[in-house]
Design a protein around this motif. Structure first.
Motif, PDB file in Angstrom:
ATOM      1  N   ILE A 191      14.744  40.895 -25.453  1.00 18.70           N
ATOM      2  CA  ILE A 191      14.151  39.559 -25.410  1.00 18.70           C
ATOM      3  C   ILE A 191      14.176  39.109 -23.955  1.00 18.70           C
ATOM      4  CG2 ILE A 191      14.371  37.179 -26.222  1.00 18.70           C
ATOM      5  CD1 ILE A 191      16.303  38.938 -28.419  1.00 18.70           C
ATOM      6  N   THR A 192      13.024  38.768 -23.427  1.00 19.79           N
ATOM      7  CA  THR A 192      12.923  38.469 -21.995  1.00 19.79           C
ATOM      8  C   THR A 192      12.304  37.098 -21.754  1.00 19.79           C
ATOM      9  OG1 THR A 192      12.665  40.822 -21.479  1.00 19.79           O
ATOM     10  CG2 THR A 192      11.968  39.257 -19.803  1.00 19.79           C
ATOM     11  N   ILE A 193      12.980  36.312 -20.931  1.00 18.34           N
ATOM     12  CA  ILE A 193      12.389  35.074 -20.403  1.00 18.34           C
ATOM     13  C   ILE A 193      11.785  35.413 -19.046  1.00 18.34           C
ATOM     14  CG2 ILE A 193      12.853  32.749 -19.568  1.00 18.34           C
ATOM     15  CD1 ILE A 193      15.313  32.682 -21.337  1.00 18.34           C
ATOM     16  N   THR A 194      10.540  35.047 -18.833  1.00 18.32           N
ATOM     17  CA  THR A 194       9.938  35.372 -17.550  1.00 18.32           C
ATOM     18  C   THR A 194       8.750  34.466 -17.238  1.00 18.32           C
ATOM     19  OG1 THR A 194       8.957  37.161 -16.221  1.00 18.32           O
ATOM     20  CG2 THR A 194       8.437  37.139 -18.576  1.00 18.32           C
ATOM     21  N   HIS A 195       8.536  34.258 -15.929  1.00 19.98           N
ATOM     22  CA  HIS A 195       7.335  33.592 -15.440  1.00 19.98           C
ATOM     23  C   HIS A 195       6.340  34.618 -14.884  1.00 19.98           C
ATOM     24  CE1 HIS A 195      10.018  30.046 -15.455  1.00 19.98           C
ATOM     25  NE2 HIS A 195       8.901  29.361 -15.602  1.00 19.98           N
ATOM     26  N   ASP A 196       6.672  35.903 -14.982  1.00 23.45           N
ATOM     27  CA  ASP A 196       5.848  36.975 -14.433  1.00 23.45           C
ATOM     28  C   ASP A 196       4.864  37.433 -15.508  1.00 23.45           C
ATOM     29  OD1 ASP A 196       4.785  39.337 -13.433  1.00 23.45           O
ATOM     30  OD2 ASP A 196       6.681  40.030 -12.576  1.00 23.45           O
ATOM     31  N   MET A 197       3.664  36.884 -15.479  1.00 24.92           N
ATOM     32  CA  MET A 197       2.699  37.155 -16.542  1.00 24.92           C
ATOM     33  C   MET A 197       2.132  38.566 -16.482  1.00 24.92           C
ATOM     34  SD  MET A 197       2.874  34.475 -18.338  1.00 24.92           S
ATOM     35  CE  MET A 197       4.540  34.065 -17.793  1.00 24.92           C
ATOM     36  N   GLU A 198       2.099  39.174 -15.281  1.00 19.18           N
ATOM     37  CA  GLU A 198       1.688  40.581 -15.195  1.00 19.18           C
ATOM     38  C   GLU A 198       2.700  41.461 -15.915  1.00 19.18           C
ATOM     39  OE1 GLU A 198      -1.308  38.964 -13.342  1.00 19.18           O
ATOM     40  OE2 GLU A 198       0.713  38.476 -12.667  1.00 19.18           O
ATOM     41  N   PHE A 199       3.979  41.183 -15.718  1.00 24.30           N
ATOM     42  CA  PHE A 199       5.050  41.921 -16.385  1.00 24.30           C
ATOM     43  C   PHE A 199       4.929  41.765 -17.900  1.00 24.30           C
ATOM     44  CE2 PHE A 199       9.656  42.242 -17.663  1.00 24.30           C
ATOM     45  CZ  PHE A 199       9.830  43.576 -17.320  1.00 24.30           C
ATOM     46  N   VAL A 200       4.587  40.565 -18.350  1.00 21.93           N
ATOM     47  CA  VAL A 200       4.420  40.309 -19.785  1.00 21.93           C
ATOM     48  C   VAL A 200       3.254  41.112 -20.339  1.00 21.93           C
ATOM     49  CG1 VAL A 200       3.824  38.555 -21.510  1.00 21.93           C
ATOM     50  CG2 VAL A 200       5.464  38.025 -19.693  1.00 21.93           C
ATOM     51  N   SER A 201       2.103  41.013 -19.704  1.00 22.53           N
ATOM     52  CA  SER A 201       0.905  41.676 -20.237  1.00 22.53           C
ATOM     53  C   SER A 201       1.054  43.196 -20.225  1.00 22.53           C
ATOM     54  CB  SER A 201      -0.339  41.270 -19.443  1.00 22.53           C
ATOM     55  OG  SER A 201      -0.248  41.679 -18.087  1.00 22.53           O
ATOM     56  N   ASP A 202       1.780  43.736 -19.256  1.00 21.72           N
ATOM     57  CA  ASP A 202       1.942  45.179 -19.149  1.00 21.72           C
ATOM     58  C   ASP A 202       2.993  45.743 -20.108  1.00 21.72           C
ATOM     59  OD1 ASP A 202       0.057  45.339 -17.155  1.00 21.72           O
ATOM     60  OD2 ASP A 202       1.516  45.370 -15.503  1.00 21.72           O
ATOM     61  N   ASN A 203       3.927  44.886 -20.563  1.00 26.96           N
ATOM     62  CA  ASN A 203       5.100  45.439 -21.241  1.00 26.96           C
ATOM     63  C   ASN A 203       5.445  44.841 -22.605  1.00 26.96           C
ATOM     64  OD1 ASN A 203       6.434  47.330 -19.152  1.00 26.96           O
ATOM     65  ND2 ASN A 203       5.977  45.489 -17.960  1.00 26.96           N
ATOM     66  N   PHE A 204       4.773  43.777 -23.011  1.00 26.70           N
ATOM     67  CA  PHE A 204       5.169  43.119 -24.248  1.00 26.70           C
ATOM     68  C   PHE A 204       3.995  42.955 -25.203  1.00 26.70           C
ATOM     69  CE2 PHE A 204       8.296  41.983 -21.116  1.00 26.70           C
ATOM     70  CZ  PHE A 204       9.490  42.043 -21.817  1.00 26.70           C
ATOM     71  N   SER A 205       4.176  43.441 -26.410  1.00 27.54           N
ATOM     72  CA  SER A 205       3.142  43.279 -27.427  1.00 27.54           C
ATOM     73  C   SER A 205       3.276  41.929 -28.126  1.00 27.54           C
ATOM     74  CB  SER A 205       3.225  44.404 -28.461  1.00 27.54           C
ATOM     75  OG  SER A 205       4.501  44.436 -29.066  1.00 27.54           O
ATOM     76  N   ARG A 206       4.466  41.337 -28.078  1.00 34.76           N
ATOM     77  CA  ARG A 206       4.689  40.043 -28.725  1.00 34.76           C
ATOM     78  C   ARG A 206       5.155  39.019 -27.696  1.00 34.76           C
ATOM     79  NH1 ARG A 206       9.171  38.503 -33.409  1.00 34.76           N
ATOM     80  NH2 ARG A 206       8.515  36.332 -33.676  1.00 34.76           N
TER      81      ARG A 206
END
Length: 268
Positions: A191-206
């Motif tokens: 479970i990750t809190i982040t403001h890095d939207m590139e990291f989110v789009s590249d690594n998280f399906s949910r």
């Protein structure tokens, strides 16, 4: 299958300030979930409910069916590991090896098991060259991996990473991605809190989006980033690739580099 479950949870500080309001969320074993939203949305307070640092004012939090109200934070820490945003808030030992061993010795594990767990955590985080150094003598980006290793060594089924990409270069972000892949392959939840939207789009399906102390959306990264109302309310930005696709007048819901490249090749 285990799960972290928040059921109609509200959390208020002793001064009466409500930080989370009526949260309902379930995260299953082996899931990888990003929690996004502007500062003050309630993200950190919400994950601290998951690891027992916060106890709900109303509602209930369950970890694999265990109600956190009935357990101490130390007991919950065997199930949910939390890596702080700032490693300096977590690290306190005089060398890296002692930092990673600390909780294992607190749990009174035998030396062979301590050695195994430390070795595994060090291997996963790539900090072999720093074991006998003072943590504050190593770069900040490496110090973040030291704090991750200390939590990995506990071998909890759920791991929370708070802003893991902050201070990391591309090499560090790639190492984080590899680490999360390994953990998910082992059936662990990240479970990750982040403001890095590139990291989110590249690594998280949910992706779970929060605003005004509440969960406002829960779905795929594509669903979240192309919902303009959610993006506006949560005060997040689309990944740069998505922004570029919008600027080019492309209607497809693009969030990944490969998608944009493939579309442009086929279009032109």
């Amino acid at each position: 299958m285990g799960a972290i479950e928040l059921k109609n949870v509200t959390f208020a500080y002793p001064n009466g300030f409500i930080a989370n309001e009526n949260l309902t969320l379930s995260i299953n074993s082996g899931e990888r979930v990003a929690i996004v939203g502007q500062n003050g949305a309630g993200k950190t307070t919400a994950v601290k409910l998951m690891n027992g640092l916060n106890k709900p004012t109303k509602g209930n939090v369950f970890i694999n069916g265990m109600n956190t109200k009935d357990k101490t934070t130390a007991q919950i820490s065997s199930y949910v590991g939390y890596v702080f945003q700032n490693p300096d808030d977590q690290i306190f030992n005089s060398n890296v090896k002692k930092e990673i061993e600390y909780m294992l010795r607190y749990l009174k594990l035998d030396e062979k098991e301590i050695e195994r767990r430390v070795g595994r955590a060090v291997e996963l985080t790539g900090i072999q060259d720093f074991l006998h150094m003072n943590p504050y003598d190593v770069p900040y980006s490496t110090r973040k991996f030291i704090s991750i290793a200390a939590i990995l060594a506990i071998e909890t089924p759920y791991i929370i990473l708070d802003e893991p990409t902050a201070g990391q270069d591309m090499s560090g972000i790639k190492a984080l991605t590899t680490l999360m892949n390994v953990l998910q392959d082992e059936g662990k939840s990240v479970i990750t809190i982040t403001h890095d939207m590139e990291f989110v789009s590249d690594n998280f399906s949910r992706v779970v989006a929060m605003a005004n102390k509440q969960i406002i959306a829960d779905g795929t990264a594509r669903k979240i980033f192309w919902n303009h109302d959610v993006v506006k309310q949560a005060k997040i930005k689309k990944p740069q690739i998505g922004e570029l696709a919008s600027d080019l007048g492309l209607s497809e819901d693009i969030i990944l580099r490969k998608e944009l490249v493939d579309l442009l090749i086929n279009k032109y």
